[in-house]
Scaffold this active site. Structure first.
Site, PDB file in Angstrom:
ATOM      1  N   HIS A 216     -75.494  -8.827  -2.695  1.00 44.50           N
ATOM      2  CA  HIS A 216     -74.237  -9.111  -3.917  1.00 44.50           C
ATOM      3  C   HIS A 216     -72.859  -8.675  -3.736  1.00 44.50           C
ATOM      4  CE1 HIS A 216     -73.430  -9.924  -8.402  1.00 44.50           C
ATOM      5  NE2 HIS A 216     -72.748 -10.079  -7.726  1.00 44.50           N
TER       6      HIS A 216
ATOM      7  N   GLY B 173     -61.891 -18.434 -17.354  1.00 42.15           N
ATOM      8  CA  GLY B 173     -61.445 -19.488 -18.506  1.00 42.15           C
ATOM      9  C   GLY B 173     -60.065 -18.885 -18.540  1.00 42.15           C
TER      10      GLY B 173
ATOM     11  N   GLY C 285     -60.885 -19.321 -12.787  1.00 46.01           N
ATOM     12  CA  GLY C 285     -60.287 -18.007 -13.642  1.00 46.01           C
ATOM     13  C   GLY C 285     -60.413 -17.114 -14.991  1.00 46.01           C
TER      14      GLY C 285
ATOM     15  N   TYR D  84     -76.681  -9.158 -13.295  1.00 45.68           N
ATOM     16  CA  TYR D  84     -76.206  -9.230 -14.865  1.00 45.68           C
ATOM     17  C   TYR D  84     -77.187  -9.031 -15.837  1.00 45.68           C
ATOM     18  CZ  TYR D  84     -73.801 -12.189 -11.267  1.00 45.68           C
ATOM     19  OH  TYR D  84     -73.107 -12.854 -10.634  1.00 45.68           O
TER      20      TYR D  84
ATOM     21  N   SER E 244     -66.060 -18.130 -10.034  1.00 51.21           N
ATOM     22  CA  SER E 244     -64.704 -17.824 -11.288  1.00 51.21           C
ATOM     23  C   SER E 244     -63.936 -19.056 -10.959  1.00 51.21           C
ATOM     24  CB  SER E 244     -63.630 -16.373 -10.710  1.00 51.21           C
ATOM     25  OG  SER E 244     -65.112 -16.196 -12.041  1.00 51.21           O
TER      26      SER E 244
END
Ligand code: ATR
Length: 328
Positions: A126, A210, A208, A57, A205
């Protein structure tokens, strides 16, 4: 506040943690540093103690941000980070996944240095390295546990079979996968396996990206990585169809006088006692809304209405390239 243990580690956290990725990249420009640090401090004050980041990230920027924010506060936070995917430092392009011991050692040292700590609470692979057996990677991670560099091992987007093989080498504390009202792929195989091996699901998530919050409309479309071909659910056609499904979430939220985001998070937490979630936000007001989801209740009928939505969702979770990196 709902407190849940991460696997069988003895580490208990607020079931609603904070996904920190969006503070550095992917969902629009990075949040200005002092503002981001302010949000992380406020999150701690509000009872958040599980913070999720990754080497990739912001190519170190996200871990560095957490390192700066958590100086003097290490005992108040559980830090989860991840390694495996490699990026070209000059272009940001993804260039592979490396689950070798050499890469695990390089990555953990870099993460410890950026996070300004001498241990990581939960260290994930990851994405799976399909070029080598999972036993090799988890064996390498087990040595990091023995050496005190990490406290617990997790896998992100791993199959049930991979989880079983991994847990034969070392206890697996958590699977991190996408899981939400719209994304229930892991229910058939991974969730029962997590129960078998005594691991948690850390749902990423859960909103979703957002979409489940009801914030997006035909006119107000996200203009970031969700707008390209990387996110089929946000592509023309699928986007409109999926927004129509969000209306059903909003209508339950309106009836309860709460936010759609809270319905989405409550649904995730209701799906199992071993489920934690890490909604991402860059805004204090949204963080407060998200933390409030622990207080609401959904009836069986409301859960049933929400359960029916996933089958109607249009578009895969990622494009073909992204889906290829998922160990299904
Ligand atoms: P991820 O795990 O990938 O971060 P997510 O948690 O499903 O994805 O969703 C993150 C997105 O939801 C972000 O775009 C975040 O935007 P802000 O940074 O502007 O908050 C948005 N989001 C999070 N909580 C929200 C809320 N309560 N209301 C509206 N949008 C929210």
């Amino acid at each position: 506040m709902i407190t849940r243990e991460i696997g069988q580690t003895g580490i208990s956290v607020n079931a609603i943690g904070l996904g920190c990725m969006g503070l550095s990249e992917f969902y629009g420009p990075a949040t200005e540093k002092s503002e981001a640090i302010g949000l992380l401090h406020k999150a701690i004050d509000l009872g958040v103690n599980h913070f999720d980041t990754a080497e990739m990230y912001g190519m170190g920027a996200n871990e560095a941000l957490l390192g700066e924010a958590f100086a003097g506060k290490r005992d108040k936070v559980v830090i989860a980070t991840k390694f495996g995917p490699l990026r070209d430092k000059s272009t940001g392009e993804f260039v592979g996944i490396d689950g070798s011991e050499a890469n695990a050692r390089r990555a953990v040292e870099e993460s410890l240095s950026l996070l300004k700590t001498d241990y990581i609470d939960l260290y994930y692979m990851h994405r799976m390295d399909q070029s080598r057996p999972i036993e090799e990677t988890v064996g390498a991670m087990a040595k990091l546990v023995e050496e005190g560099k990490i406290r617990a091992i997790g896998l992100s987007e791993a199959s049930a079979e991979t989880l079983k093989r991994a847990s034969a080498v070392h206890p697996i504390a958590a699977l991190q996968s996408e899981y939400s009202i719209f994304s229930r792929d892991i229910e058939a195989a991974q969730l029962p396996t997590l129960n078998e091996i005594g691991a948690s699901l850390v749902a990423y998530s859960p909103l979703g990206r957002g979409m489940l919050t009801g914030r997006f409309t035909a006119e107000n479309r996200p203009a970031d990585f969700r707008s390209g071909d990387y996110q089929p659910r946000f592509a023309d056609g699928a986007y409109e169809a999926n927004l129509a499904l969000v209306e059903e979430i909003k209508s339950i939220a309106d009836g309860l006088k709460v936010e759609a985001a809270q319905i989405a998070l409550r649904w995730v937490l209701n799906r199992g006692d071993n489920i934690l979630t890490i909604p991402g936000t860059t805004k204090l007001a949204n963080l407060q809304v998200n933390l409030g989801s622990g207080e609401i209740e959904l009836s069986d009928a409301q859960m049933a209405t929400l359960n029916a939505l996933a089958d109607k969702v249009q578009g895969a979770r990622y494009n073909e390239q992204g889906m290829a990196s998922i160990d299904a």
